[in-house]
Design a protein around this motif. Structure first.
Motif, PDB file in Angstrom:
ATOM      1  N   MET A 316       0.852  -1.190   0.000  1.00  0.00           N
ATOM      2  CA  MET A 316       0.000   0.000   0.000  1.00  0.00           C
ATOM      3  C   MET A 316       0.887   1.238   0.000  1.00  0.00           C
ATOM      4  O   MET A 316       1.638   1.471   0.954  1.00  0.00           O
ATOM      5  CB  MET A 316      -0.923   0.008   1.224  1.00  0.00           C
ATOM      6  CG  MET A 316      -1.781   1.259   1.327  1.00  0.00           C
ATOM      7  SD  MET A 316      -2.851   1.270   2.793  1.00  0.00           S
ATOM      8  CE  MET A 316      -4.106   0.097   2.274  1.00  0.00           C
ATOM      9  N   PRO A 317       0.831   2.053  -1.063  1.00  0.00           N
ATOM     10  CA  PRO A 317       1.632   3.285  -1.100  1.00  0.00           C
ATOM     11  C   PRO A 317       1.231   4.248   0.013  1.00  0.00           C
ATOM     12  O   PRO A 317       0.122   4.181   0.562  1.00  0.00           O
ATOM     13  CB  PRO A 317       1.305   3.866  -2.482  1.00  0.00           C
ATOM     14  CG  PRO A 317       0.815   2.708  -3.290  1.00  0.00           C
ATOM     15  CD  PRO A 317       0.112   1.819  -2.321  1.00  0.00           C
ATOM     16  N   ALA A 318       2.137   5.159   0.331  1.00  0.00           N
ATOM     17  CA  ALA A 318       1.918   6.096   1.430  1.00  0.00           C
ATOM     18  C   ALA A 318       0.659   6.922   1.244  1.00  0.00           C
ATOM     19  O   ALA A 318      -0.041   7.231   2.213  1.00  0.00           O
ATOM     20  CB  ALA A 318       3.137   7.015   1.559  1.00  0.00           C
ATOM     21  N   GLU A 319       0.336   7.285  -0.011  1.00  0.00           N
ATOM     22  CA  GLU A 319      -0.853   8.100  -0.282  1.00  0.00           C
ATOM     23  C   GLU A 319      -2.109   7.468   0.306  1.00  0.00           C
ATOM     24  O   GLU A 319      -2.983   8.154   0.849  1.00  0.00           O
ATOM     25  CB  GLU A 319      -1.009   8.278  -1.798  1.00  0.00           C
ATOM     26  CG  GLU A 319      -2.325   8.873  -2.247  1.00  0.00           C
ATOM     27  CD  GLU A 319      -2.404  10.374  -2.063  1.00  0.00           C
ATOM     28  OE1 GLU A 319      -3.524  10.909  -2.162  1.00  0.00           O
ATOM     29  OE2 GLU A 319      -1.359  11.001  -1.820  1.00  0.00           O
ATOM     30  N   TYR A 320      -2.205   6.149   0.208  1.00  0.00           N
ATOM     31  CA  TYR A 320      -3.371   5.446   0.738  1.00  0.00           C
ATOM     32  C   TYR A 320      -3.238   5.206   2.243  1.00  0.00           C
ATOM     33  O   TYR A 320      -4.218   5.277   2.979  1.00  0.00           O
ATOM     34  CB  TYR A 320      -3.551   4.105   0.027  1.00  0.00           C
ATOM     35  CG  TYR A 320      -3.856   4.236  -1.437  1.00  0.00           C
ATOM     36  CD1 TYR A 320      -5.168   4.302  -1.882  1.00  0.00           C
ATOM     37  CD2 TYR A 320      -2.841   4.284  -2.387  1.00  0.00           C
ATOM     38  CE1 TYR A 320      -5.463   4.418  -3.233  1.00  0.00           C
ATOM     39  CE2 TYR A 320      -3.119   4.400  -3.738  1.00  0.00           C
ATOM     40  CZ  TYR A 320      -4.434   4.471  -4.155  1.00  0.00           C
ATOM     41  OH  TYR A 320      -4.718   4.602  -5.492  1.00  0.00           O
ATOM     42  N   ALA A 321      -2.014   4.877   2.676  1.00  0.00           N
ATOM     43  CA  ALA A 321      -1.810   4.513   4.083  1.00  0.00           C
ATOM     44  C   ALA A 321      -2.156   5.663   5.032  1.00  0.00           C
ATOM     45  O   ALA A 321      -2.648   5.433   6.134  1.00  0.00           O
ATOM     46  CB  ALA A 321      -0.371   4.066   4.299  1.00  0.00           C
ATOM     47  N   VAL A 322      -1.898   6.899   4.607  1.00  0.00           N
ATOM     48  CA  VAL A 322      -2.153   8.034   5.495  1.00  0.00           C
ATOM     49  C   VAL A 322      -3.526   8.655   5.277  1.00  0.00           C
ATOM     50  O   VAL A 322      -3.912   9.574   6.000  1.00  0.00           O
ATOM     51  CB  VAL A 322      -1.067   9.129   5.324  1.00  0.00           C
ATOM     52  CG1 VAL A 322       0.308   8.568   5.644  1.00  0.00           C
ATOM     53  CG2 VAL A 322      -1.099   9.722   3.916  1.00  0.00           C
ATOM     54  N   ASP A 323      -4.259   8.155   4.309  1.00  0.00           N
ATOM     55  CA  ASP A 323      -5.591   8.714   4.037  1.00  0.00           C
ATOM     56  C   ASP A 323      -6.521   8.423   5.220  1.00  0.00           C
ATOM     57  O   ASP A 323      -6.603   7.281   5.687  1.00  0.00           O
ATOM     58  CB  ASP A 323      -6.167   8.098   2.762  1.00  0.00           C
ATOM     59  CG  ASP A 323      -7.390   8.840   2.268  1.00  0.00           C
ATOM     60  OD1 ASP A 323      -8.410   8.873   2.990  1.00  0.00           O
ATOM     61  OD2 ASP A 323      -7.343   9.389   1.154  1.00  0.00           O
ATOM     62  N   PRO A 324      -7.243   9.421   5.725  1.00  0.00           N
ATOM     63  CA  PRO A 324      -8.121   9.195   6.879  1.00  0.00           C
ATOM     64  C   PRO A 324      -9.271   8.236   6.597  1.00  0.00           C
ATOM     65  O   PRO A 324      -9.907   7.749   7.537  1.00  0.00           O
ATOM     66  CB  PRO A 324      -8.637  10.599   7.216  1.00  0.00           C
ATOM     67  CG  PRO A 324      -8.437  11.403   5.969  1.00  0.00           C
ATOM     68  CD  PRO A 324      -7.239  10.838   5.310  1.00  0.00           C
ATOM     69  N   LEU A 325      -9.554   7.964   5.323  1.00  0.00           N
ATOM     70  CA  LEU A 325     -10.623   7.017   4.986  1.00  0.00           C
ATOM     71  C   LEU A 325     -10.137   5.573   4.955  1.00  0.00           C
ATOM     72  O   LEU A 325     -10.955   4.650   4.860  1.00  0.00           O
ATOM     73  CB  LEU A 325     -11.240   7.374   3.625  1.00  0.00           C
ATOM     74  CG  LEU A 325     -11.984   8.707   3.524  1.00  0.00           C
ATOM     75  CD1 LEU A 325     -12.543   8.891   2.126  1.00  0.00           C
ATOM     76  CD2 LEU A 325     -13.091   8.781   4.558  1.00  0.00           C
ATOM     77  N   THR A 326      -8.836   5.361   4.998  1.00  0.00           N
ATOM     78  CA  THR A 326      -8.297   4.000   4.962  1.00  0.00           C
ATOM     79  C   THR A 326      -8.348   3.390   6.355  1.00  0.00           C
ATOM     80  O   THR A 326      -7.746   3.907   7.290  1.00  0.00           O
ATOM     81  CB  THR A 326      -6.851   4.004   4.433  1.00  0.00           C
ATOM     82  OG1 THR A 326      -6.840   4.555   3.108  1.00  0.00           O
ATOM     83  CG2 THR A 326      -6.294   2.595   4.379  1.00  0.00           C
ATOM     84  N   LEU A 327      -9.065   2.279   6.470  1.00  0.00           N
ATOM     85  CA  LEU A 327      -9.275   1.649   7.769  1.00  0.00           C
ATOM     86  C   LEU A 327      -8.770   0.218   7.803  1.00  0.00           C
ATOM     87  O   LEU A 327      -8.753  -0.473   6.773  1.00  0.00           O
ATOM     88  CB  LEU A 327     -10.768   1.620   8.125  1.00  0.00           C
ATOM     89  CG  LEU A 327     -11.547   2.922   8.248  1.00  0.00           C
ATOM     90  CD1 LEU A 327     -12.977   2.613   8.686  1.00  0.00           C
ATOM     91  CD2 LEU A 327     -10.889   3.889   9.199  1.00  0.00           C
ATOM     92  N   LEU A 328      -8.390  -0.205   8.995  1.00  0.00           N
ATOM     93  CA  LEU A 328      -8.357  -1.621   9.310  1.00  0.00           C
ATOM     94  C   LEU A 328      -9.753  -1.910   9.853  1.00  0.00           C
ATOM     95  O   LEU A 328     -10.046  -1.633  11.015  1.00  0.00           O
ATOM     96  CB  LEU A 328      -7.279  -1.932  10.351  1.00  0.00           C
ATOM     97  CG  LEU A 328      -7.155  -3.416  10.712  1.00  0.00           C
ATOM     98  CD1 LEU A 328      -6.505  -4.202   9.578  1.00  0.00           C
ATOM     99  CD2 LEU A 328      -6.366  -3.602  11.998  1.00  0.00           C
ATOM    100  N   ALA A 329     -10.640  -2.400   8.990  1.00  0.00           N
ATOM    101  CA  ALA A 329     -12.057  -2.516   9.324  1.00  0.00           C
ATOM    102  C   ALA A 329     -12.325  -3.745  10.182  1.00  0.00           C
ATOM    103  O   ALA A 329     -11.778  -4.827   9.942  1.00  0.00           O
ATOM    104  CB  ALA A 329     -12.892  -2.577   8.051  1.00  0.00           C
TER     105      ALA A 329
END
Length: 367
Positions: A316-329
């Motif tokens: 997972m690139p950093a752009e996605y990893a730091v996105d507030p919408l990206t969750l460990l659901a």
């Protein structure tokens, strides 16, 4: 002269103007399908130089592009059939070769037709998750697209003057041409309206021919790879999420549930063309990175509990990893994840293919 062994279809519609009109429609469908296919391939398996430019926005980007990819690919099936019927006598003209230039033109047509037939029908089988061949689908589909594009450019170069001559509407048209084009339009419309609903919400009630109805499945969402197929039906009782970084740590499911919980509304969008939105609740991946002491700009390597499979590990690139919408659901639509949806924890991120929304997460490693 064509040998008598070949079938003969006598029709006034085996003529250039009809072929040009159908060719315009088919060309438009294939262009959209080709470009959106490149987007899909880049998001699933980006080359290293492209990774820094991938974006988690727009949130529904992959849903739209992959939906268009499958919709136009399915629409191209009847269009290709109509095009081949229109030019049928020319495909089997005799003698087959009348010189070097003609041989090159015929070779380009052969590559174009063969690549397009294989591309469309392997893509159709992919929407059904049926792979009756020994070669890898995704890589083959990608390179067939380039072969088809190359064959199309050769064909356009060879037939350019003829296409230009018949591009404009003639003063007097064939009555049967209008009926034929209307029938082709109706066929494309029926295919589109009865399949597009697996992506387009307001057409969902018309998904008669679609491989998936996206609102049906466990917890109201389809499943491509079940826990039984992945070998993750039984999760170890002592499961703990392992987070590796400058400050590694582990968390039990109870500890994850005690962390700040966030809810996001994001779609699962699969390469087969279906997509559906759900409410996901869990821990922000960015918060887990901060706790692990991850340097700014860090990405993730995410490992699943499944024993094997092409997407057991996902970067997972950093752009996605730091996105507030990206969750460990941990929950979907207010319910704890079932085994088929990735219990005890799964990834959900914006603008990502479904195969990269890793289920049954075991480990997050800062990279």
């Amino acid at each position: 002269m064509t040998p008598n062994l070949l079938p003969r279809f006598r029709s006034a519609l085996h003529e250039p103007r009809t072929a040009v009109v159908i060719g315009r429609w088919l060309g438009a469908a294939l262009l959209v399908c080709f470009l959106t296919g490149l987007v899909s391939h880049a998001l699933q398996d980006p080359p290293g130089w492209l990774t820094p430019y991938l974006s988690s926005r727009p949130v529904n980007g992959y849903r739209v592009t992959q939906g268009l990819h499958v919709i136009t690919g399915l629409a191209a099936v009847p269009l290709l059939g109509a095009k081949l019927w229109t030019v049928y006598p020319q495909l089997f003209a005799w003698p087959p070769v009348r010189g070097v230039a003609h041989a090159l033109e015929r070779l380009g047509i052969f590559v174009l037709v063969a690549a397009m037939l294989l591309e469309l029908f392997t893509g159709l089988f992919d929407t059904l998750q049926w792979y009756p061949w020994p070669f890898p689908f995704r890589q083959t589909h990608f390179w067939l697209a380039w072969l088809a594009a190359g064959g199309l450019f050769v064909h356009l170069a060879a037939k350019g003057p003829l296409i230009a001559l018949h591009w404009r509407r003639p003063a007097a048209g064939l009555p049967q041409r209008r009926a034929f084009l209307a029938a082709v339009t109706a066929a494309v419309g029926v295919v589109t309206l009865t399949t597009a609903g697996q992506t387009v919400p307001f057409l969902r009630r018309l998904v008669l021919l679609a491989p998936r109805r996206p609102d049906l499945g466990p917890q109201g969402l389809p499943v491509n790879r079940t826990a039984a197929q992945a070998g993750t039906v039984t999760v170890p009782a002592d499961w703990r999420l392992r987070v590796d970084g400058p400050q590694p740590y582990r968390l039990s499911l109870a500890e994850l549930n005690q962390l700040p919980q966030y809810e996001v509304h994001l779609p699962i969008s699969c390469v087969e063309g279906w997509s559906f939105s759900a409410r996901w609740t869990g821990v922000r991946v960015a918060d887990l990175l901060v706790r692990a002491g991850a340097p700014a700009g860090s990405g993730l390597l995410i490992t699943s509990l499944e024993a094997d499979g092409p997407y057991r590990e996902m970067r997972m690139p950093a752009e996605y990893a730091v996105d507030p919408l990206t969750l460990l659901a941990l929950r979907i639509n207010g319910e704890v994840l079932t085994a088929d949806h990735g219990f005890p924890a799964r990834i959900i991120a914006p603008n990502r293919p479904g195969v990269l929304q890793t289920k049954w997460v075991a480990r997050l490693e800062v990279i």
